[in-house]
Design an enzyme around this catalytic site. Structure first.
Site, PDB file in Angstrom:
ATOM      1  N   CYS A 267       0.784  -1.319   0.139  1.00 18.36           N
ATOM      2  CA  CYS A 267       0.023  -0.011  -0.147  1.00 18.36           C
ATOM      3  C   CYS A 267       0.835   1.376   0.024  1.00 18.36           C
ATOM      4  O   CYS A 267       1.431   1.506  -1.007  1.00 18.36           O
ATOM      5  CB  CYS A 267      -0.878  -0.095   1.189  1.00 18.36           C
ATOM      6  SG  CYS A 267      -2.001  -1.386   0.974  1.00 18.36           S
TER       7      CYS A 267
ATOM      8  N   HIS B 289      -3.741  -5.313   0.282  1.00 18.42           N
ATOM      9  CA  HIS B 289      -3.428  -6.012   1.725  1.00 18.42           C
ATOM     10  C   HIS B 289      -3.401  -7.567   1.391  1.00 18.42           C
ATOM     11  O   HIS B 289      -4.332  -7.920   1.647  1.00 18.42           O
ATOM     12  CB  HIS B 289      -4.471  -5.433   2.591  1.00 18.42           C
ATOM     13  CG  HIS B 289      -4.491  -3.988   2.826  1.00 18.42           C
ATOM     14  ND1 HIS B 289      -3.562  -3.391   4.000  1.00 18.42           N
ATOM     15  CD2 HIS B 289      -5.132  -3.045   2.291  1.00 18.42           C
ATOM     16  CE1 HIS B 289      -3.885  -2.199   4.244  1.00 18.42           C
ATOM     17  NE2 HIS B 289      -4.487  -1.791   3.117  1.00 18.42           N
TER      18      HIS B 289
ATOM     19  N   GLU C 197      -2.412  -9.371   3.949  1.00 18.65           N
ATOM     20  CA  GLU C 197      -2.705  -9.863   5.298  1.00 18.65           C
ATOM     21  C   GLU C 197      -4.278 -10.005   5.629  1.00 18.65           C
ATOM     22  O   GLU C 197      -4.813 -10.800   6.082  1.00 18.65           O
ATOM     23  CB  GLU C 197      -2.248  -8.919   6.484  1.00 18.65           C
ATOM     24  CG  GLU C 197      -3.082  -7.881   6.783  1.00 18.65           C
ATOM     25  CD  GLU C 197      -3.323  -6.885   5.674  1.00 18.65           C
ATOM     26  OE1 GLU C 197      -3.986  -5.955   5.680  1.00 18.65           O
ATOM     27  OE2 GLU C 197      -1.956  -6.589   4.962  1.00 18.65           O
TER      28      GLU C 197
END
Length: 385
Positions: free
Chosen positions: A269, A359, A361
């Site tokens: 990001c 993202h 995660e």
């Protein structure tokens, strides 16, 4: 940057009137939700149908008023396990139909209760579909939510919104980052040490690395190269974060120092935008950004299309159709958004460094991109070998 005034946690009355005011003069009237008072921020929309707790506690949403496009929000209440940071970061929250009764075995309280406890001003009962279409057509813009006694004539409220600073040019990463370094230990046998630069890191990110045997040293956004290499890292990670990457000269200089030493590097990001700047590319503000958990991205190294979680309003300006020569060697766009061809990833071809704009995660899912942590591990294994 935008500003926010948190509401009073002692006040709550969903029967109180509330109004959302956009900088172009459009208004939406509804009912107070969460704390009562006023707040200002950049109005953006998130298309996720689940994961609102992770969204609200994501530091990348600092100074933003988030519009939930899913029609009903709050069904699973609020628990003590899913926070991505120590607090709610959004400036305000906009929902259409708040759940009357939360129902989940992990829920400790309602979403409304948590918004009140943290002083987050919201609004419910408005046409979020119409609002989202407006933002898609005209772009993300400054906004304010007003409820209870602060509701005033619309012309006055529009003037107050227009007096707020823009998100373009906002430097926010330092205000959300940790002030003190801390360590997330490896799960099981320790295999590697990673220095993670906190520009607004989410809690699940070091956890995903720890699951792979990585001891993660999370360092403040102001960390120097000396701070990074004091932990003897096998790799360096640059996190997500809020604001305009054009203001992040410090992190760009730090990343350049890491690239000069050819240490394996991974950014997500904001970290992707920092890598873009370090390589000599520009950045720009998107019209309304990508936010949600259903964005299609193609990994150009494999051809695979992934459904991914996003939260960004800025992007890297790099060529999609060629390999670029940079001061750190050849670089290319590794991932691209299939909706609008926005750059979603970069990789260096002559040293171990890569980044993505989304993202991997993704605590609330999807998990299509989790392999990127394994790719980072492979870079560190290769460097060690």
């Amino acid at each position: 940057m935008t500003t926010s005034t948190r509401g009073s946690s002692s006040q709550r009355n969903t029967a109180l009137p509330a109004v959302l005011v956009l900088e172009d003069g459009r208004t939406f009237r509804g009912r107070a939700y969460g704390a009562v008072g006023e707040t200002f921020g950049e109005a953006v929309f998130s298309t996720g149908m689940t994961g609102y707790q992770e969204t609200l506690t994501d530091p990348s949403y600092d100074r933003q008023i988030v519009v939930a496009t899913a029609p009903q929000i709050g069904n699973t209440g609020w628990n003590d396990e899913d926070d991505e940071s120590s607090r709610i970061w959004v400036s305000g929250y906009v929902v259409r139909d708040p759940a009357r009764v939360p129902s989940n075995w992990r829920a400790k309280r309602s979403l409304d209760d948590e918004l009140v406890a943290q002083g987050v001003v919201g609004i419910s009962g408005i046409d979020t579909r119409a609002l989202t279409r407006h933002l898609r057509e005209r772009g993300s813009m400054r906004a304010g939510i007003f409820s209870g006694e602060v509701v005033a004539p619309e012309a006055e409220l529009v003037e107050r919104v227009q007096a707020q600073p823009q998100m373009k040019g906002a430097s926010l990463y330092e205000e959300v980052a940790t002030k003190e370094a801390y360590v997330v230990p490896a799960v099981g046998e320790k295999r590697f040490t990673v220095a993670a630069i906190d520009l607004g890191i989410k809690g699940m990110t070091p956890h995903r690395m720890a699951e792979r045997g990585i001891e993660v040293h999370v360092l403040p956004a102001t960390a120097t190269a000396e701070d990074v290499y004091a932990v003897a890292p096998d790799g360096v990670f640059f996190s997500n974060g809020p604001g305009d990457p054009a203001t992040a000269d410090g992190p760009v200089a730090l990343m350049s120092a890491v690239l000069e030493r050819r240490t394996p590097l991974f950014g997500i990001c904001f970290g992707n935008q920092i890598l873009g700047r370090a390589l000599g590319f520009g950045t720009y503000k998107l019209k309304y950004g990508h936010r949600g958990i259903n964005q299609p991205v193609q990994d150009r190294t494999t051809g695979k299309v992934e459904v991914t979680a996003h939260n960004h309003g800025f992007a890297v300006d790099a060529p999609l159709d060629k390999v670029s020569e940079t001061k750190f060697g050849r670089a290319e766009v590794s991932h691209v958004c299939l909706n609008d061809d926005v750059v979603e990833g970069l990789q260096l071809l002559d040293q171990p460094a890569f980044s993505v704009q989304y993202h991997p995660e993704a605590a609330a899912g999807p998990h299509d991109a989790a392999y990127l942590f394994d790719r980072f591990v492979s870079l560190m294994e290769g460097q060690r070998a």
